[in-house]
Motif scaffolding. Structure first.
Motif, PDB file in Angstrom:
ATOM      1  N   SER A   1       2.001  -5.382  -4.001  1.00  0.00           N
ATOM      2  CA  SER A   1       1.152  -4.205  -3.819  1.00  0.00           C
ATOM      3  C   SER A   1      -0.312  -4.585  -4.020  1.00  0.00           C
ATOM      4  O   SER A   1      -0.647  -5.737  -4.304  1.00  0.00           O
ATOM      5  CB  SER A   1       1.540  -3.131  -4.833  1.00  0.00           C
ATOM      6  OG  SER A   1       1.080  -3.509  -6.121  1.00  0.00           O
ATOM      7  N   ASP A   2      -1.181  -3.603  -3.890  1.00  0.00           N
ATOM      8  CA  ASP A   2      -2.605  -3.806  -4.177  1.00  0.00           C
ATOM      9  C   ASP A   2      -2.951  -3.401  -5.606  1.00  0.00           C
ATOM     10  O   ASP A   2      -4.123  -3.331  -5.984  1.00  0.00           O
ATOM     11  CB  ASP A   2      -3.469  -3.006  -3.188  1.00  0.00           C
ATOM     12  CG  ASP A   2      -3.395  -3.563  -1.770  1.00  0.00           C
ATOM     13  OD1 ASP A   2      -3.031  -4.747  -1.611  1.00  0.00           O
ATOM     14  OD2 ASP A   2      -3.685  -2.815  -0.816  1.00  0.00           O
ATOM     15  N   ARG A   3      -1.909  -3.150  -6.414  1.00  0.00           N
ATOM     16  CA  ARG A   3      -2.158  -2.826  -7.817  1.00  0.00           C
ATOM     17  C   ARG A   3      -2.712  -4.048  -8.553  1.00  0.00           C
ATOM     18  O   ARG A   3      -2.427  -5.187  -8.179  1.00  0.00           O
ATOM     19  CB  ARG A   3      -0.855  -2.378  -8.504  1.00  0.00           C
ATOM     20  CG  ARG A   3      -0.236  -1.117  -7.930  1.00  0.00           C
ATOM     21  CD  ARG A   3       0.910  -0.606  -8.796  1.00  0.00           C
ATOM     22  NE  ARG A   3       2.047  -1.496  -8.865  1.00  0.00           N
ATOM     23  CZ  ARG A   3       3.078  -1.472  -8.027  1.00  0.00           C
ATOM     24  NH1 ARG A   3       3.106  -0.602  -7.011  1.00  0.00           N
ATOM     25  NH2 ARG A   3       4.105  -2.303  -8.175  1.00  0.00           N
ATOM     26  N   VAL A   4      -3.469  -3.771  -9.591  1.00  0.00           N
ATOM     27  CA  VAL A   4      -3.966  -4.846 -10.441  1.00  0.00           C
ATOM     28  C   VAL A   4      -3.712  -4.455 -11.890  1.00  0.00           C
ATOM     29  O   VAL A   4      -3.881  -3.297 -12.277  1.00  0.00           O
ATOM     30  CB  VAL A   4      -5.461  -5.141 -10.183  1.00  0.00           C
ATOM     31  CG1 VAL A   4      -6.335  -3.935 -10.476  1.00  0.00           C
ATOM     32  CG2 VAL A   4      -5.933  -6.345 -10.990  1.00  0.00           C
TER      33      VAL A   4
ATOM     34  N   GLU B   1       6.605  -1.754   7.537  1.00  0.00           N
ATOM     35  CA  GLU B   1       5.568  -1.155   6.693  1.00  0.00           C
ATOM     36  C   GLU B   1       5.057  -2.117   5.626  1.00  0.00           C
ATOM     37  O   GLU B   1       4.005  -1.893   5.030  1.00  0.00           O
ATOM     38  CB  GLU B   1       6.070   0.129   6.036  1.00  0.00           C
ATOM     39  CG  GLU B   1       7.185  -0.045   5.018  1.00  0.00           C
ATOM     40  CD  GLU B   1       8.567   0.172   5.621  1.00  0.00           C
ATOM     41  OE1 GLU B   1       9.441   0.681   4.899  1.00  0.00           O
ATOM     42  OE2 GLU B   1       8.769  -0.171   6.807  1.00  0.00           O
ATOM     43  N   PHE B   2       5.793  -3.213   5.417  1.00  0.00           N
ATOM     44  CA  PHE B   2       5.392  -4.197   4.408  1.00  0.00           C
ATOM     45  C   PHE B   2       4.895  -5.495   5.035  1.00  0.00           C
ATOM     46  O   PHE B   2       4.721  -6.502   4.338  1.00  0.00           O
ATOM     47  CB  PHE B   2       6.564  -4.514   3.481  1.00  0.00           C
ATOM     48  CG  PHE B   2       7.071  -3.342   2.698  1.00  0.00           C
ATOM     49  CD1 PHE B   2       6.199  -2.388   2.181  1.00  0.00           C
ATOM     50  CD2 PHE B   2       8.434  -3.181   2.467  1.00  0.00           C
ATOM     51  CE1 PHE B   2       6.677  -1.312   1.443  1.00  0.00           C
ATOM     52  CE2 PHE B   2       8.916  -2.111   1.737  1.00  0.00           C
ATOM     53  CZ  PHE B   2       8.032  -1.163   1.226  1.00  0.00           C
ATOM     54  N   GLU B   3       4.660  -5.476   6.331  1.00  0.00           N
ATOM     55  CA  GLU B   3       4.267  -6.694   7.037  1.00  0.00           C
ATOM     56  C   GLU B   3       3.040  -7.335   6.387  1.00  0.00           C
ATOM     57  O   GLU B   3       2.047  -6.679   6.080  1.00  0.00           O
ATOM     58  CB  GLU B   3       3.957  -6.383   8.504  1.00  0.00           C
ATOM     59  CG  GLU B   3       3.605  -7.608   9.331  1.00  0.00           C
ATOM     60  CD  GLU B   3       3.292  -7.265  10.778  1.00  0.00           C
ATOM     61  OE1 GLU B   3       2.997  -8.196  11.548  1.00  0.00           O
ATOM     62  OE2 GLU B   3       3.335  -6.063  11.134  1.00  0.00           O
ATOM     63  N   GLY B   4       3.123  -8.647   6.159  1.00  0.00           N
ATOM     64  CA  GLY B   4       1.997  -9.394   5.602  1.00  0.00           C
ATOM     65  C   GLY B   4       1.971  -9.442   4.094  1.00  0.00           C
ATOM     66  O   GLY B   4       1.357 -10.345   3.513  1.00  0.00           O
TER      67      GLY B   4
END
Length: 276
Positions: A24-27, A73-76
């Motif tokens: 994810s983009d979470r940090v 939806e999770f590509e990349g």
């Protein structure tokens, strides 16, 4: 697909008997998830890990099945992986003194029971890389330093030796490659598991800006904090807010988000030689 675990950064799904690992983009800092995502972070981490897995495949097998056979939806930002029975140790290699390792050294003259020479400063290169394992903490709790003997007691002497050997071999290979491209890898965290054939296998991510400290070689100078291409930049911002390091964490300002994203991308581009 079935969601089986949501971690600080990664979500783990089961699909057709395989694992879909989504970055994810979470940090997270201080083992707390910040409420503000860093755009593209998950994709950068995934693509950098894939690049490193290729560089390290002769040292240790990894869990990757496919980087493309994943839900659209999770590509990349996702990979299809083999299921692993994870070793309950965070395997950390350190080549330089920073972070919690520095604090441990200042207090004990050692890190994870490994004695170090007197007189080292923040950012100092160690005489040789060392293995400094920690516990594997749950969300909201903190990893704790353990000694090699603790790993022996938990996993057995043969497995502990292999964990240390592979961790240091991966670190040394990665540090050599990155240094030639202008980046110091000060330390890194690896995770291992057992595949269905009982083979020790590298899992999760490898040598990324979330699992490692990246410093520009041209700017390195012991005795002070180093410029960070990794989430140390966010840690430093968080530490300066007066936040008590317990949930809930503060929102991250846009300028910190933008600068962090830029640092993640620069590390990727320097190391891989590819434009993001």
């Amino acid at each position: 697909m079935k969601l089986i675990h949501s971690g600080k950064v990664r979500d783990v799904y089961e699909d057709r008997g395989d694992i879909i690992l989504v970055a994810s983009d979470r940090v997270s800092v201080y083992d707390v998830i910040l409420p503000t995502p860093i755009p593209d972070k998950g994709k950068v981490l995934t693509q950098l890990s894939l690049w490193w897995f290729d560089q390290l495949s002769d040292i240790v097998p990894n869990h990757i099945i496919s980087a493309t056979d994943v839900p659209a939806e999770f590509e990349g930002r996702a990979v299809r992986c083999r299921k692993l029975d994870m070793v309950q140790v965070e395997c950390i290699a350190r080549g330089y003194l920073a972070g919690l390792g520095l604090k441990e050294y200042e207090r004990d003259g050692a890190v994870s029971g490994v004695s170090l020479p007197a007189g080292l400063a923040e950012g100092s290169q160690l005489p040789e890389p060392i293995f400094t394992p920690t516990t594997k903490a749950q969300i909201g709790t903190h990893d704790e330093f353990i000694t090699f003997d603790d790993v022996v007691n938990q996993e057995g002497a043969e497995v502990a030796d292999e964990l240390r050997r592979i961790t240091l071999d991966v670190y040394k290979r990665g540090a050599e490659i990155a240094r030639a491209r202008g980046i110091i890898i000060a330390d890194t965290k690896l995770e291992f598991g057992w595949d269905e054939d009982g083979k020790l296998t590298l899992g999760d991510e490898v040598l990324t800006s979330d699992s490692s400290r990246f410093w520009p070689l041209e700017d390195w100078s012991p005795g002070r904090p180093q410029f960070a291409f990794d989430k140390q930049f966010v840690r430093d911002w968080a530490a300066g807010t007066g936040w008590d390091k317990k949930p809930p964490a503060p929102e991250v300002p846009q300028n910190i988000v933008d600068a962090t994203r830029a640092r993640y991308i620069e590390a990727y581009e320097r190391i891989t030689g590819k434009a993001w």
